[in-house]
Design a protein around this motif. Structure first.
Motif, PDB file in Angstrom:
ATOM      1  N   LEU A 140       0.808  -1.229   0.056  1.00 63.00           N
ATOM      2  CA  LEU A 140      -0.075   0.004   0.137  1.00 63.00           C
ATOM      3  C   LEU A 140       0.968   1.328  -0.013  1.00 63.00           C
ATOM      4  CD1 LEU A 140      -3.100  -0.798   2.302  1.00 63.00           C
ATOM      5  CD2 LEU A 140      -3.054  -0.270  -0.076  1.00 63.00           C
ATOM      6  N   VAL A 141       1.884   1.292   0.776  1.00 65.00           N
ATOM      7  CA  VAL A 141       2.568   2.425   0.956  1.00 65.00           C
ATOM      8  C   VAL A 141       3.451   2.684  -0.299  1.00 65.00           C
ATOM      9  CG1 VAL A 141       4.708   3.550   1.859  1.00 65.00           C
ATOM     10  CG2 VAL A 141       2.987   2.465   3.453  1.00 65.00           C
ATOM     11  N   LEU A 142       4.079   1.770  -0.852  1.00 61.33           N
ATOM     12  CA  LEU A 142       4.791   1.918  -2.068  1.00 61.33           C
ATOM     13  C   LEU A 142       3.843   2.299  -3.257  1.00 61.33           C
ATOM     14  CD1 LEU A 142       7.143  -1.100  -2.201  1.00 61.33           C
ATOM     15  CD2 LEU A 142       7.731   1.218  -1.793  1.00 61.33           C
ATOM     16  N   GLN A 143       2.497   1.713  -3.503  1.00 63.34           N
ATOM     17  CA  GLN A 143       1.606   2.216  -4.396  1.00 63.34           C
ATOM     18  C   GLN A 143       1.104   3.363  -4.234  1.00 63.34           C
ATOM     19  OE1 GLN A 143      -2.117   0.342  -5.429  1.00 63.34           O
ATOM     20  NE2 GLN A 143      -1.253  -0.110  -7.640  1.00 63.34           N
ATOM     21  N   TYR A 144       0.461   3.530  -2.947  1.00 64.86           N
ATOM     22  CA  TYR A 144      -0.532   4.879  -2.823  1.00 64.86           C
ATOM     23  C   TYR A 144       0.412   6.153  -2.481  1.00 64.86           C
ATOM     24  CZ  TYR A 144      -4.547   2.087  -3.321  1.00 64.86           C
ATOM     25  OH  TYR A 144      -5.784   1.196  -4.104  1.00 64.86           O
ATOM     26  N   TYR A 145       1.187   5.794  -1.373  1.00 69.81           N
ATOM     27  CA  TYR A 145       1.758   6.930  -1.037  1.00 69.81           C
ATOM     28  C   TYR A 145       3.200   7.375  -1.735  1.00 69.81           C
ATOM     29  CZ  TYR A 145      -1.363   6.916   2.816  1.00 69.81           C
ATOM     30  OH  TYR A 145      -2.460   6.527   3.642  1.00 69.81           O
ATOM     31  N   SER A 149       4.468   2.405  -9.584  1.00 68.55           N
ATOM     32  CA  SER A 149       3.602   1.650 -10.510  1.00 68.55           C
ATOM     33  C   SER A 149       3.584   0.157  -9.980  1.00 68.55           C
ATOM     34  CB  SER A 149       3.959   1.666 -12.018  1.00 68.55           C
ATOM     35  OG  SER A 149       5.161   0.839 -12.054  1.00 68.55           O
ATOM     36  N   ASN A 150       2.628  -0.589 -10.496  1.00 66.78           N
ATOM     37  CA  ASN A 150       2.512  -1.914  -9.923  1.00 66.78           C
ATOM     38  C   ASN A 150       3.903  -2.583 -10.139  1.00 66.78           C
ATOM     39  OD1 ASN A 150      -0.181  -1.569  -8.996  1.00 66.78           O
ATOM     40  ND2 ASN A 150      -1.037  -3.044 -10.361  1.00 66.78           N
ATOM     41  N   GLN A 151       4.314  -2.428 -11.286  1.00 68.43           N
ATOM     42  CA  GLN A 151       5.438  -3.255 -11.753  1.00 68.43           C
ATOM     43  C   GLN A 151       6.830  -2.657 -10.702  1.00 68.43           C
ATOM     44  OE1 GLN A 151       6.313  -5.596 -13.927  1.00 68.43           O
ATOM     45  NE2 GLN A 151       7.875  -5.663 -12.928  1.00 68.43           N
ATOM     46  N   GLU A 152       6.998  -1.226 -10.567  1.00 66.27           N
ATOM     47  CA  GLU A 152       7.823  -0.815  -9.930  1.00 66.27           C
ATOM     48  C   GLU A 152       7.883  -1.128  -8.471  1.00 66.27           C
ATOM     49  OE1 GLU A 152       8.735   3.680 -12.007  1.00 66.27           O
ATOM     50  OE2 GLU A 152       6.930   3.387 -10.593  1.00 66.27           O
ATOM     51  N   ALA A 153       6.730  -1.329  -7.856  1.00 63.20           N
ATOM     52  CA  ALA A 153       6.386  -1.671  -6.620  1.00 63.20           C
ATOM     53  C   ALA A 153       6.727  -3.074  -6.512  1.00 63.20           C
ATOM     54  CB  ALA A 153       5.013  -1.261  -6.003  1.00 63.20           C
ATOM     55  N   ALA A 154       6.217  -4.103  -7.243  1.00 62.73           N
ATOM     56  CA  ALA A 154       6.733  -5.335  -7.201  1.00 62.73           C
ATOM     57  C   ALA A 154       8.075  -5.616  -7.299  1.00 62.73           C
ATOM     58  CB  ALA A 154       5.851  -6.217  -8.346  1.00 62.73           C
ATOM     59  N   THR A 155       8.655  -5.013  -8.123  1.00 62.59           N
ATOM     60  CA  THR A 155      10.219  -5.007  -8.204  1.00 62.59           C
ATOM     61  C   THR A 155      11.068  -4.755  -6.858  1.00 62.59           C
ATOM     62  OG1 THR A 155      10.295  -4.577 -10.474  1.00 62.59           O
ATOM     63  CG2 THR A 155      12.350  -4.247  -9.486  1.00 62.59           C
ATOM     64  N   LEU A 168      -2.203  -6.153  -2.372  1.00 69.95           N
ATOM     65  CA  LEU A 168      -2.975  -4.798  -2.367  1.00 69.95           C
ATOM     66  C   LEU A 168      -4.505  -5.041  -2.182  1.00 69.95           C
ATOM     67  CD1 LEU A 168      -1.315  -2.899  -5.492  1.00 69.95           C
ATOM     68  CD2 LEU A 168      -1.445  -2.140  -3.037  1.00 69.95           C
ATOM     69  N   SER A 169      -5.000  -6.235  -2.684  1.00 69.49           N
ATOM     70  CA  SER A 169      -6.452  -6.604  -2.571  1.00 69.49           C
ATOM     71  C   SER A 169      -6.864  -7.020  -1.215  1.00 69.49           C
ATOM     72  CB  SER A 169      -6.739  -7.597  -3.663  1.00 69.49           C
ATOM     73  OG  SER A 169      -8.207  -7.977  -3.436  1.00 69.49           O
ATOM     74  N   ARG A 170      -5.845  -7.677  -0.415  1.00 69.18           N
ATOM     75  CA  ARG A 170      -6.066  -8.168   0.930  1.00 69.18           C
ATOM     76  C   ARG A 170      -5.860  -6.925   1.842  1.00 69.18           C
ATOM     77  NH1 ARG A 170      -2.618 -12.983  -0.187  1.00 69.18           N
ATOM     78  NH2 ARG A 170      -0.973 -11.803   0.670  1.00 69.18           N
ATOM     79  N   GLU A 188     -11.388   7.984   1.498  1.00 68.91           N
ATOM     80  CA  GLU A 188     -10.235   8.269   1.470  1.00 68.91           C
ATOM     81  C   GLU A 188      -9.141   7.393   0.789  1.00 68.91           C
ATOM     82  OE1 GLU A 188      -8.950  10.305   4.931  1.00 68.91           O
ATOM     83  OE2 GLU A 188     -10.877  11.213   5.228  1.00 68.91           O
ATOM     84  N   LYS A 189      -7.875   7.882   0.271  1.00 68.05           N
ATOM     85  CA  LYS A 189      -6.839   7.101   0.018  1.00 68.05           C
ATOM     86  C   LYS A 189      -6.321   6.297   0.824  1.00 68.05           C
ATOM     87  CE  LYS A 189      -2.871   8.647  -3.130  1.00 68.05           C
ATOM     88  NZ  LYS A 189      -2.347   9.733  -3.220  1.00 68.05           N
ATOM     89  N   PRO A 190      -6.258   5.103   0.761  1.00 68.00           N
ATOM     90  CA  PRO A 190      -5.559   3.970   1.698  1.00 68.00           C
ATOM     91  C   PRO A 190      -4.111   4.377   2.114  1.00 68.00           C
ATOM     92  CG  PRO A 190      -6.009   3.026  -0.319  1.00 68.00           C
ATOM     93  CD  PRO A 190      -6.430   4.172  -0.441  1.00 68.00           C
TER      94      PRO A 190
END
Length: 190
Positions: A140-145, A149-155, A168-170, A188-190
């Motif tokens: 969550l922190v990597l993607q929202y804050y 991108s999903n690819q960058e956060a996954a890396t 992210l879903s969980r 609000e933004k998680p």
């Protein structure tokens, strides 16, 4: 982030590697706010987040000359170093109370009641984030804050994009469940 920013990061890193103090000042000016924000989200303490950011930039200064462009994105490496330093600090803690967890609360304007409500929402959200399992909070922190991108956060996390999306879903489901009783944070933004 765009390719242009990656290219300029690489060029700046080359200058840092040559020992140019001005290049390091530019790097810190460019990346410090995001590193501190990442630290605050994980550690809940601005002072500790600033110490982590300082250590991150010390490592940049020491390792810039050995950087191999093209092997990894600099931003990805930078986030991974910051997160590892945050985890090191979290492992060293003994469930101490956070003293400045609300430093990052938004300034809603002049109305005191609005400021109080915003601080309460921020505190609830911070507590809900802290209650998440580590990997879900990290996603969550990597993607929202951090707006990766999903690819960058996954890396950064060392997982597949599918695994990141599952985390992210969980995490979103868990946050909704934790925040639902008051109902004021659901949009609000998680």
């Amino acid at each position: 982030m765009t390719t242009d920013s990656s290219d300029s990061d690489d060029a700046l890193l080359v200058r840092v590697g040559r020992g140019e103090p001005q290049a390091m000042r530019e790097m810190v000016a460019r990346k410090l706010p995001r590193m501190v924000a990442l630290g605050v989200r994980f550690l809940g303490r601005r002072s500790e987040a600033e110490e982590v950011a300082q250590e991150v930039f010390l490592r940049v200064w020491k390792q810039a000359a050995d950087w191999q462009p093209g092997q990894a994105r600099f931003d990805t490496w930078l986030h991974r170093v910051a997160m590892n330093l945050c985890y090191d600090r979290l492992r060293g803690r003994h469930d101490e109370a956070t003293d400045d967890a609300l430093d990052d609360a938004p300034d809603p304007g002049p109305a005191p009641d609005e400021a109080l409500q915003a601080a309460q929402r921020g505190a609830r959200l911070a507590a809900a984030l802290k209650a998440l399992p580590t990997r879900q909070r990290e996603a969550l922190v990597l993607q929202y804050y951090q707006e990766l991108s999903n690819q960058e956060a996954a890396t950064v996390m060392g997982v597949t994009v599918e695994a990141l999306e599952s985390l992210l879903s969980r995490a979103r489901r868990a946050l909704r469940a934790q925040l639902q009783p008051g109902g004021d944070l659901r949009n609000e933004k998680p």
